[in-house]
Design a protein around this motif. Structure first.
Motif, PDB file in Angstrom:
ATOM      1  N   SER A 152       0.836  -1.211   0.000  1.00  0.00           N
ATOM      2  CA  SER A 152       0.000   0.000   0.000  1.00  0.00           C
ATOM      3  C   SER A 152       0.870   1.259   0.000  1.00  0.00           C
ATOM      4  O   SER A 152       0.569   2.229  -0.702  1.00  0.00           O
ATOM      5  CB  SER A 152      -0.909   0.021   1.241  1.00  0.00           C
ATOM      6  N   ILE A 153       1.949   1.242   0.790  1.00  0.00           N
ATOM      7  CA  ILE A 153       2.842   2.414   0.850  1.00  0.00           C
ATOM      8  C   ILE A 153       3.467   2.673  -0.531  1.00  0.00           C
ATOM      9  O   ILE A 153       3.473   3.798  -1.029  1.00  0.00           O
ATOM     10  CB  ILE A 153       3.944   2.221   1.926  1.00  0.00           C
ATOM     11  N   VAL A 154       3.980   1.596  -1.145  1.00  0.00           N
ATOM     12  CA  VAL A 154       4.629   1.780  -2.455  1.00  0.00           C
ATOM     13  C   VAL A 154       3.593   2.215  -3.506  1.00  0.00           C
ATOM     14  O   VAL A 154       3.900   3.024  -4.383  1.00  0.00           O
ATOM     15  CB  VAL A 154       5.417   0.514  -2.881  1.00  0.00           C
ATOM     16  N   THR A 155       2.364   1.723  -3.388  1.00  0.00           N
ATOM     17  CA  THR A 155       1.309   2.166  -4.311  1.00  0.00           C
ATOM     18  C   THR A 155       1.081   3.674  -4.149  1.00  0.00           C
ATOM     19  O   THR A 155       0.942   4.404  -5.144  1.00  0.00           O
ATOM     20  CB  THR A 155      -0.011   1.393  -4.047  1.00  0.00           C
ATOM     21  N   ALA A 156       1.074   4.140  -2.894  1.00  0.00           N
ATOM     22  CA  ALA A 156       0.915   5.578  -2.642  1.00  0.00           C
ATOM     23  C   ALA A 156       2.083   6.362  -3.258  1.00  0.00           C
ATOM     24  O   ALA A 156       1.878   7.445  -3.826  1.00  0.00           O
ATOM     25  CB  ALA A 156       0.834   5.837  -1.143  1.00  0.00           C
ATOM     26  N   VAL A 157       3.283   5.783  -3.183  1.00  0.00           N
ATOM     27  CA  VAL A 157       4.471   6.426  -3.792  1.00  0.00           C
ATOM     28  C   VAL A 157       4.286   6.522  -5.315  1.00  0.00           C
ATOM     29  O   VAL A 157       4.560   7.561  -5.925  1.00  0.00           O
ATOM     30  CB  VAL A 157       5.767   5.632  -3.438  1.00  0.00           C
ATOM     31  N   ILE A 158       3.786   5.432  -5.917  1.00  0.00           N
ATOM     32  CA  ILE A 158       3.573   5.404  -7.376  1.00  0.00           C
ATOM     33  C   ILE A 158       2.560   6.482  -7.770  1.00  0.00           C
ATOM     34  O   ILE A 158       2.789   7.261  -8.710  1.00  0.00           O
ATOM     35  CB  ILE A 158       3.071   4.007  -7.838  1.00  0.00           C
ATOM     36  N   LEU A 159       1.445   6.534  -7.037  1.00  0.00           N
ATOM     37  CA  LEU A 159       0.385   7.505  -7.360  1.00  0.00           C
ATOM     38  C   LEU A 159       0.881   8.942  -7.182  1.00  0.00           C
ATOM     39  O   LEU A 159       0.604   9.815  -8.008  1.00  0.00           O
ATOM     40  CB  LEU A 159      -0.855   7.253  -6.493  1.00  0.00           C
ATOM     41  N   THR A 160       1.649   9.173  -6.095  1.00  0.00           N
ATOM     42  CA  THR A 160       2.217  10.510  -5.860  1.00  0.00           C
ATOM     43  C   THR A 160       3.124  10.896  -7.024  1.00  0.00           C
ATOM     44  O   THR A 160       3.046  12.003  -7.556  1.00  0.00           O
ATOM     45  CB  THR A 160       3.022  10.533  -4.538  1.00  0.00           C
ATOM     46  N   GLY A 161       3.991   9.945  -7.416  1.00  0.00           N
ATOM     47  CA  GLY A 161       4.919  10.206  -8.529  1.00  0.00           C
ATOM     48  C   GLY A 161       4.172  10.478  -9.819  1.00  0.00           C
ATOM     49  O   GLY A 161       4.513  11.392 -10.573  1.00  0.00           O
ATOM     50  N   PHE A 162       3.130   9.695 -10.061  1.00  0.00           N
ATOM     51  CA  PHE A 162       2.384   9.802 -11.311  1.00  0.00           C
ATOM     52  C   PHE A 162       1.619  11.124 -11.408  1.00  0.00           C
ATOM     53  O   PHE A 162       1.609  11.772 -12.457  1.00  0.00           O
ATOM     54  CB  PHE A 162       1.415   8.618 -11.428  1.00  0.00           C
ATOM     55  N   TYR A 163       0.984  11.529 -10.301  1.00  0.00           N
ATOM     56  CA  TYR A 163       0.118  12.713 -10.367  1.00  0.00           C
ATOM     57  C   TYR A 163       0.792  14.016  -9.918  1.00  0.00           C
ATOM     58  O   TYR A 163       0.404  15.083 -10.363  1.00  0.00           O
ATOM     59  CB  TYR A 163      -1.142  12.493  -9.519  1.00  0.00           C
ATOM     60  N   LEU A 164       1.763  13.917  -9.025  1.00  0.00           N
ATOM     61  CA  LEU A 164       2.292  15.153  -8.433  1.00  0.00           C
ATOM     62  C   LEU A 164       3.726  15.514  -8.813  1.00  0.00           C
ATOM     63  O   LEU A 164       4.125  16.664  -8.703  1.00  0.00           O
ATOM     64  CB  LEU A 164       2.189  15.079  -6.889  1.00  0.00           C
ATOM     65  N   ILE A 165       4.514  14.529  -9.218  1.00  0.00           N
ATOM     66  CA  ILE A 165       5.930  14.818  -9.505  1.00  0.00           C
ATOM     67  C   ILE A 165       6.091  15.136 -10.997  1.00  0.00           C
ATOM     68  O   ILE A 165       5.507  14.436 -11.836  1.00  0.00           O
ATOM     69  CB  ILE A 165       6.813  13.601  -9.110  1.00  0.00           C
ATOM     70  N   PRO A 166       6.876  16.169 -11.345  1.00  0.00           N
ATOM     71  CA  PRO A 166       7.104  16.465 -12.772  1.00  0.00           C
ATOM     72  C   PRO A 166       7.661  15.230 -13.490  1.00  0.00           C
ATOM     73  O   PRO A 166       8.484  14.501 -12.926  1.00  0.00           O
ATOM     74  CB  PRO A 166       8.148  17.592 -12.739  1.00  0.00           C
ATOM     75  N   ILE A 167       7.193  15.020 -14.695  1.00  0.00           N
ATOM     76  CA  ILE A 167       7.516  13.795 -15.444  1.00  0.00           C
ATOM     77  C   ILE A 167       9.026  13.516 -15.534  1.00  0.00           C
ATOM     78  O   ILE A 167       9.464  12.374 -15.464  1.00  0.00           O
ATOM     79  CB  ILE A 167       6.849  13.827 -16.837  1.00  0.00           C
ATOM     80  N   SER A 168       9.822  14.606 -15.646  1.00  0.00           N
ATOM     81  CA  SER A 168      11.267  14.393 -15.802  1.00  0.00           C
ATOM     82  C   SER A 168      11.916  13.866 -14.507  1.00  0.00           C
ATOM     83  O   SER A 168      13.052  13.399 -14.526  1.00  0.00           O
ATOM     84  CB  SER A 168      11.936  15.688 -16.248  1.00  0.00           C
ATOM     85  N   TYR A 169      11.194  13.966 -13.400  1.00  0.00           N
ATOM     86  CA  TYR A 169      11.752  13.481 -12.125  1.00  0.00           C
ATOM     87  C   TYR A 169      11.057  12.213 -11.630  1.00  0.00           C
ATOM     88  O   TYR A 169      11.368  11.721 -10.543  1.00  0.00           O
ATOM     89  CB  TYR A 169      11.668  14.570 -11.042  1.00  0.00           C
ATOM     90  N   TYR A 170      10.124  11.714 -12.427  1.00  0.00           N
ATOM     91  CA  TYR A 170       9.338  10.555 -11.995  1.00  0.00           C
ATOM     92  C   TYR A 170      10.233   9.354 -11.636  1.00  0.00           C
ATOM     93  O   TYR A 170      10.105   8.761 -10.565  1.00  0.00           O
ATOM     94  CB  TYR A 170       8.329  10.169 -13.082  1.00  0.00           C
ATOM     95  N   SER A 171      11.159   8.997 -12.542  1.00  0.00           N
ATOM     96  CA  SER A 171      12.005   7.814 -12.302  1.00  0.00           C
ATOM     97  C   SER A 171      12.907   8.011 -11.091  1.00  0.00           C
ATOM     98  O   SER A 171      13.139   7.075 -10.322  1.00  0.00           O
ATOM     99  CB  SER A 171      12.861   7.505 -13.531  1.00  0.00           C
ATOM    100  N   LEU A 172      13.403   9.235 -10.931  1.00  0.00           N
ATOM    101  CA  LEU A 172      14.266   9.525  -9.784  1.00  0.00           C
ATOM    102  C   LEU A 172      13.451   9.390  -8.487  1.00  0.00           C
ATOM    103  O   LEU A 172      13.912   8.812  -7.496  1.00  0.00           O
ATOM    104  CB  LEU A 172      14.820  10.949  -9.914  1.00  0.00           C
ATOM    105  N   TRP A 173      12.228   9.911  -8.528  1.00  0.00           N
ATOM    106  CA  TRP A 173      11.328   9.801  -7.372  1.00  0.00           C
ATOM    107  C   TRP A 173      11.059   8.326  -7.034  1.00  0.00           C
ATOM    108  O   TRP A 173      11.142   7.908  -5.889  1.00  0.00           O
ATOM    109  CB  TRP A 173      10.006  10.530  -7.684  1.00  0.00           C
TER     110      TRP A 173
END
Lengths: 195, 97
Positions: A152-173
């Motif tokens: 569940s925690i990692v899913t929340a990380v994925i969703l945060t990265g997908f919706y809130l983090i700029p695309i160029s930093y997604y993989s780093l996040w």
């Protein structure tokens, strides 16, 4: 044989403690290393994706192969060194897990085909969240609360990265925020839950 | 009616039975693992296991893994039933029935 209510309570507490301690020590013996191995695969693969985007498939394919090989070698040598338990049905359980992952892989491919054309970002978030879904569901089936929480925690990380983090930093996040809970859980279990 | 079990109730044996109950149905525990887990000595664990084996609650299997002798222990069906019965009896005492 007669005992007091307090003695009965103490005995039940001892039973619960021993059962919990046994389950935890077995998770520490077997599953913690798998988490650490796959946490590092996740970390390196996402860092690779961030810095060498054009090699993304090669990076993921080779690292997944390394992950499976390392996991296999770990279990092989663990068995040679003597495992805490012996299960005559281990082969059957192993085969079930193997086919579970093969089928999941087939369905992932089908879903990606159905959803195509799909961006690299969406593909990645989709695959990662399906894998986390499998962690959560297998945690529910096996009664492993830690797996449900971690998934569940990692899913929340994925969703945060997908919706809130700029695309160029997604993989780093994903490399940092995604692998950290997996490696940390593996290390915590290894160090704190062993007998 | 659920009855307390004299053999199982002894704390070390209660722990041995609880640890074995935590395993899958046909899973066997390694002697050294149980010894470390329950913080018992070889002699102590051996004596308690002998008592449980005598009552047919556990089965002890001696084998070789990579030419090293290994002892594995598993719960029998009778042991599982006796342990469940013992827990029922403990719960009944707590409820004051």
């Amino acid at each position: 044989m007669n005992i007091s209510k307090e003695d009965a309570e103490q005995s039940l507490t001892l039973i619960e403690q021993t059962t919990r301690q046994t389950t935890k020590s077995l998770i520490a013996s077997y599953e913690s290393i798998t988490l650490i191995i796959w946490g590092f695969v996740w970390l390196i693969a996402f860092l690779g994706t961030h810095f060498f985007l054009k090699w993304v498939w090669l990076i993921w394919m080779s690292l997944c192969f390394v992950g499976f090989l390392t996991s296999f070698l770990f279990y092989y040598f663990r068995y040679r060194a003597g495992t805490p338990t012996k299960n005559p049905e281990a082969g059957k359980i192993g085969r079930k897990y193997f086919w579970y992952w093969v089928i999941l892989f087939i369905y992932l491919s089908i879903w990606l085909k159905i959803l195509s054309p799909i961006s690299g970002l969406k593909t990645n978030a989709f695959i990662c969240s399906v894998i986390m879904f499998s962690w959560v569901t297998s945690g529910i089936w096996s009664g492993s609360t830690y797996l449900v929480l971690l998934g569940s925690i990692v899913t929340a990380v994925i969703l945060t990265g997908f919706y809130l983090i700029p695309i160029s930093y997604y993989s780093l996040w994903m490399a940092l925020a995604g692998s950290l809970p997996i490696i940390a859980t593996g290390l915590y279990i290894k160090l704190r839950w062993r007998q | 009616m659920a009855q307390l079990n004299n053999i199982i109730h002894q704390p070390a044996r209660l722990q041995i039975m609880s640890a074995l109950m935590a395993l899958d149905n046909n899973e066997l525990a390694d002697f050294t693992y149980l010894k470390k887990l329950l913080k018992l000595t070889d002699g102590n664990l051996g004596a308690h296991l002998a008592k449980l084996e005598e009552a047919d609650y556990i089965k002890i299997e001696k084998t070789f893994v990579d030419r090293k002798p290994k002892t594995y222990i598993k719960l029998t069906g009778k042991g599982r039933d006796a342990f469940a019965e013992h827990i029922k009896a403990l719960k009944k005492i707590i409820k004051g029935a």
